[in-house]
Design a protein around this motif. Structure first.
Motif, PDB file in Angstrom:
ATOM      1  N   VAL A   1      -3.142   8.071  12.713  1.00  0.00           N
ATOM      2  CA  VAL A   1      -1.967   8.633  12.052  1.00  0.00           C
ATOM      3  C   VAL A   1      -2.512   9.434  10.871  1.00  0.00           C
ATOM      4  O   VAL A   1      -3.237   8.888  10.041  1.00  0.00           O
ATOM      5  N   VAL A   2      -2.211  10.722  10.860  1.00  0.00           N
ATOM      6  CA  VAL A   2      -2.672  11.599   9.788  1.00  0.00           C
ATOM      7  C   VAL A   2      -1.442  12.027   8.985  1.00  0.00           C
ATOM      8  O   VAL A   2      -0.516  12.619   9.540  1.00  0.00           O
ATOM      9  N   VAL A   3      -1.446  11.675   7.699  1.00  0.00           N
ATOM     10  CA  VAL A   3      -0.333  11.999   6.808  1.00  0.00           C
ATOM     11  C   VAL A   3      -0.787  13.124   5.882  1.00  0.00           C
ATOM     12  O   VAL A   3      -1.849  13.031   5.255  1.00  0.00           O
ATOM     13  N   TYR A   4       0.018  14.175   5.816  1.00  0.00           N
ATOM     14  CA  TYR A   4      -0.329  15.370   5.042  1.00  0.00           C
ATOM     15  C   TYR A   4       0.366  15.357   3.688  1.00  0.00           C
ATOM     16  O   TYR A   4       1.352  14.644   3.496  1.00  0.00           O
ATOM     17  N   PRO A   5      -0.116  16.181   2.740  1.00  0.00           N
ATOM     18  CA  PRO A   5       0.485  16.215   1.396  1.00  0.00           C
ATOM     19  C   PRO A   5       1.965  16.581   1.376  1.00  0.00           C
ATOM     20  O   PRO A   5       2.668  16.232   0.435  1.00  0.00           O
ATOM     21  N   ASP A   6       2.458  17.247   2.416  1.00  0.00           N
ATOM     22  CA  ASP A   6       3.881  17.596   2.452  1.00  0.00           C
ATOM     23  C   ASP A   6       4.729  16.492   3.084  1.00  0.00           C
ATOM     24  O   ASP A   6       5.895  16.696   3.400  1.00  0.00           O
ATOM     25  N   ALA A   7       4.138  15.304   3.269  1.00  0.00           N
ATOM     26  CA  ALA A   7       4.793  14.105   3.805  1.00  0.00           C
ATOM     27  C   ALA A   7       5.065  14.168   5.308  1.00  0.00           C
ATOM     28  O   ALA A   7       5.698  13.274   5.847  1.00  0.00           O
ATOM     29  N   THR A   8       4.574  15.193   5.990  1.00  0.00           N
ATOM     30  CA  THR A   8       4.647  15.210   7.449  1.00  0.00           C
ATOM     31  C   THR A   8       3.457  14.429   7.986  1.00  0.00           C
ATOM     32  O   THR A   8       2.521  14.106   7.249  1.00  0.00           O
ATOM     33  N   HIS A   9       3.492  14.135   9.271  1.00  0.00           N
ATOM     34  CA  HIS A   9       2.385  13.390   9.861  1.00  0.00           C
ATOM     35  C   HIS A   9       2.201  13.787  11.324  1.00  0.00           C
ATOM     36  O   HIS A   9       3.104  14.348  11.938  1.00  0.00           O
ATOM     37  N   HIS A  10       1.029  13.465  11.819  1.00  0.00           N
ATOM     38  CA  HIS A  10       0.707  13.583  13.237  1.00  0.00           C
ATOM     39  C   HIS A  10       0.257  12.207  13.723  1.00  0.00           C
ATOM     40  O   HIS A  10      -0.382  11.471  12.977  1.00  0.00           O
TER      41      HIS A  10
ATOM     42  N   MET B   1       0.854  -1.184   0.000  1.00  0.00           N
ATOM     43  CA  MET B   1       0.000   0.000   0.000  1.00  0.00           C
ATOM     44  C   MET B   1       0.894   1.240   0.000  1.00  0.00           C
ATOM     45  O   MET B   1       1.790   1.365   0.812  1.00  0.00           O
ATOM     46  N   SER B   2       0.603   2.144  -0.904  1.00  0.00           N
ATOM     47  CA  SER B   2       1.343   3.408  -0.906  1.00  0.00           C
ATOM     48  C   SER B   2       0.400   4.532  -0.491  1.00  0.00           C
ATOM     49  O   SER B   2      -0.800   4.474  -0.746  1.00  0.00           O
ATOM     50  N   VAL B   3       0.957   5.526   0.153  1.00  0.00           N
ATOM     51  CA  VAL B   3       0.168   6.660   0.628  1.00  0.00           C
ATOM     52  C   VAL B   3       0.261   7.765  -0.422  1.00  0.00           C
ATOM     53  O   VAL B   3       1.362   8.191  -0.771  1.00  0.00           O
ATOM     54  N   PRO B   4      -0.885   8.221  -0.969  1.00  0.00           N
ATOM     55  CA  PRO B   4      -0.848   9.283  -1.966  1.00  0.00           C
ATOM     56  C   PRO B   4      -0.209  10.542  -1.394  1.00  0.00           C
ATOM     57  O   PRO B   4      -0.423  10.879  -0.233  1.00  0.00           O
ATOM     58  N   SER B   5       0.568  11.230  -2.202  1.00  0.00           N
ATOM     59  CA  SER B   5       1.263  12.414  -1.703  1.00  0.00           C
ATOM     60  C   SER B   5       0.503  13.702  -1.973  1.00  0.00           C
ATOM     61  O   SER B   5       0.933  14.764  -1.542  1.00  0.00           O
ATOM     62  N   ASP B   6      -0.630  13.621  -2.658  1.00  0.00           N
ATOM     63  CA  ASP B   6      -1.355  14.836  -2.993  1.00  0.00           C
ATOM     64  C   ASP B   6      -2.615  15.039  -2.155  1.00  0.00           C
ATOM     65  O   ASP B   6      -3.409  15.921  -2.439  1.00  0.00           O
ATOM     66  N   THR B   7      -2.794  14.222  -1.147  1.00  0.00           N
ATOM     67  CA  THR B   7      -3.985  14.338  -0.306  1.00  0.00           C
ATOM     68  C   THR B   7      -3.620  13.987   1.133  1.00  0.00           C
ATOM     69  O   THR B   7      -2.516  13.542   1.410  1.00  0.00           O
ATOM     70  N   ILE B   8      -4.559  14.183   2.006  1.00  0.00           N
ATOM     71  CA  ILE B   8      -4.401  13.766   3.398  1.00  0.00           C
ATOM     72  C   ILE B   8      -4.842  12.310   3.492  1.00  0.00           C
ATOM     73  O   ILE B   8      -5.846  11.928   2.901  1.00  0.00           O
ATOM     74  N   THR B   9      -4.089  11.523   4.221  1.00  0.00           N
ATOM     75  CA  THR B   9      -4.468  10.138   4.487  1.00  0.00           C
ATOM     76  C   THR B   9      -4.536   9.963   5.994  1.00  0.00           C
ATOM     77  O   THR B   9      -3.615  10.349   6.711  1.00  0.00           O
ATOM     78  N   MET B  10      -5.648   9.406   6.454  1.00  0.00           N
ATOM     79  CA  MET B  10      -5.817   9.158   7.885  1.00  0.00           C
ATOM     80  C   MET B  10      -5.986   7.665   8.112  1.00  0.00           C
ATOM     81  O   MET B  10      -6.854   7.028   7.516  1.00  0.00           O
ATOM     82  N   PHE B  11      -5.142   7.105   8.960  1.00  0.00           N
ATOM     83  CA  PHE B  11      -5.239   5.706   9.377  1.00  0.00           C
ATOM     84  C   PHE B  11      -5.969   5.685  10.711  1.00  0.00           C
ATOM     85  O   PHE B  11      -5.555   6.382  11.651  1.00  0.00           O
ATOM     86  N   GLY B  12      -7.054   4.902  10.798  1.00  0.00           N
ATOM     87  CA  GLY B  12      -7.806   4.869  12.044  1.00  0.00           C
ATOM     88  C   GLY B  12      -8.693   3.644  12.150  1.00  0.00           C
ATOM     89  O   GLY B  12      -8.679   2.766  11.284  1.00  0.00           O
ATOM     90  N   ALA B  13      -9.470   3.613  13.227  1.00  0.00           N
ATOM     91  CA  ALA B  13     -10.397   2.509  13.479  1.00  0.00           C
ATOM     92  C   ALA B  13     -11.617   3.062  14.208  1.00  0.00           C
ATOM     93  O   ALA B  13     -11.508   4.018  14.985  1.00  0.00           O
TER      94      ALA B  13
END
Length: 86
Positions: free
Chosen positions: A59-68, A1-13
């Motif tokens: 885990v929230v991944v932002y378009p600039d490749a940073t995350h929280h 699985m790759s994380v798109p770099s042009d959008t926000i991706t949130m991993f959760g449950a």
């Protein structure tokens, strides 16, 4: 699985209170994001752990490749402002 770099991706449950809170915040702000449900896709937990180095969610991944990891609403809002997404 790759994380798109042009959008926000949130991993959760769904069982995660912080995940529900962050997801609701993104929805209320009208921010476009990809939600990765770790219950539906347990292997994605490895991806989230590889990104964050931790096992906590969301885990929230932002378009600039940073995350929280487990961000507060203020953390998310500040990052979205920084990226001019709100």
């Amino acid at each position: 699985m790759s994380v798109p770099s042009d959008t926000i991706t949130m991993f959760g449950a769904a069982w995660c209170r912080d995940c529900r809170r962050t997801k609701a915040q993104l929805d209320e702000l009208g921010v476009t994001y990809t939600y990765v449900d770790l219950e539906a896709d347990p292997a994605a937990a490895d991806v989230a752990r590889d990104i964050s180095g931790r096992t906590q969610i969301p885990v929230v991944v932002y378009p600039d490749a940073t995350h929280h990891v487990e961000p507060s609403n203020d953390d998310v809002a500040a990052k979205l402002r920084e990226l001019s997404l709100i």
